[in-house]
Design an enzyme around this catalytic site. Structure first.
Site, short mmCIF file in Angstrom:
data_model
loop_
_atom_site.label_atom_id
_atom_site.label_comp_id
_atom_site.label_asym_id
_atom_site.label_seq_id
_atom_site.Cartn_x
_atom_site.Cartn_y
_atom_site.Cartn_z
N SER A 1 -20.09 -52.43 106.89
CA SER A 1 -21.55 -52.99 106.37
C SER A 1 -21.14 -53.92 104.99
CB SER A 1 -22.63 -51.78 106.07
OG SER A 1 -21.88 -50.95 105.20
N GLY B 1 -21.84 -49.86 109.90
CA GLY B 1 -21.69 -48.33 110.21
C GLY B 1 -20.27 -48.16 110.95
N ASN C 1 -16.66 -45.72 106.13
CA ASN C 1 -17.62 -44.81 107.06
C ASN C 1 -16.84 -43.54 107.37
OD1 ASN C 1 -20.01 -46.11 107.10
ND2 ASN C 1 -18.90 -47.86 107.99
N ASP D 1 -28.77 -47.71 96.83
CA ASP D 1 -28.08 -46.81 97.65
C ASP D 1 -26.75 -46.38 96.80
OD1 ASP D 1 -26.29 -48.61 98.28
OD2 ASP D 1 -27.02 -48.66 100.45
N HIS E 1 -23.61 -49.87 98.53
CA HIS E 1 -23.23 -51.25 98.83
C HIS E 1 -23.58 -51.89 97.72
CE1 HIS E 1 -24.74 -49.28 102.63
NE2 HIS E 1 -23.51 -50.03 103.33
#
Length: 214
Positions: A40, A77, A105, A186, A189
């Site tokens: 991502s 993801g 991830n 978050d 990112h």
């Protein structure tokens, strides 16, 4: 680094459509091709397309006087295993250098570092077999995940770069991850400014790798 089936499908369709729309002679005229194989962060999660890392990287390379086409092969993801599974689809023929930016991830899911290393090892080997230059972009594991795990995870990237003789960019989020002004809410990112910082720091490394292909 979230993933939904519909988003994954649409991103892959977009990647494929973009590649199909660029004939080989057009790419050659625009400069060598750099493909960023990632998750991502590469895909530009939460950002307008113009602010995503691949676009910013192309801009930074041009500022350095390096003409290159930067392809976005990021899927939100994706783990290292998912990146390996789509490697031949995502890293199209004509790529001069591939920035491998996977592992974040794996870290978030607490996957065994041995598995992550094995997946990245296979990715690098297959790219080298195709005579594609490699920039391996690491991701730093914070000590909160446990000292032993963090040590084993962080060692993946330095050891693979040394073993395969590929260019290493030690931490994709260096200078960004602990700065709230450069991160989305978050805390995972980068925001648009953060993507710009990453691109500015990464560009000289990619330029060096491209020069080595000349």
């Amino acid at each position: 680094m979230p993933r939904t089936p519909s988003l994954q499908l649409s991103r892959r369709a977009l990647i494929a459509g973009t590649l199909a729309a660029l004939p080989a002679h057009a790419l050659a005229a625009a400069g060598p091709v750099v493909t960023i194989l990632g998750d991502s962060i590469t895909a530009g999660y939460g950002l307008p397309a113009r602010s995503a890392l691949p676009v910013r990287l192309a801009e930074e390379l041009r500022r350095m006087g390096v003409q290159a086409v930067v392809r976005n092969a990021g899927v939100s993801g994706d783990t290292s295993g998912a990146g390996l599974a789509r490697l031949d689809f995502s890293v199209q023929p004509g790529t001069a250098v591939c920035v491998v930016a996977l592992g974040g991830n794996d870290l978030l899911r607490g996957l065994d570092p041995k598995l992550t290393r094995a997946n990245l090892d296979r990715i690098i080997r297959r790219l080298k077999q195709r005579r594609i230059g490699v920039v391996l972009a690491g991701i730093g594991a914070p000590p909160q995940v446990g000292r032993s795990y963090a040590r084993d995870f962080n060692a993946i990237f330095t050891s693979l770069a040394r073993e395969h003789g590929v260019v290493l960019y030690p931490d994709l989020l260096a200078g960004v991850v602990r700065n709230p002004a450069l991160m989305q809410g978050d805390g995972i990112h980068p925001n648009a400014r953060g993507a710009q910082v990453i691109a500015r720091r990464l560009a000289p490394v990619v330029a060096k790798a491209l020069k080595g292909r000349g």
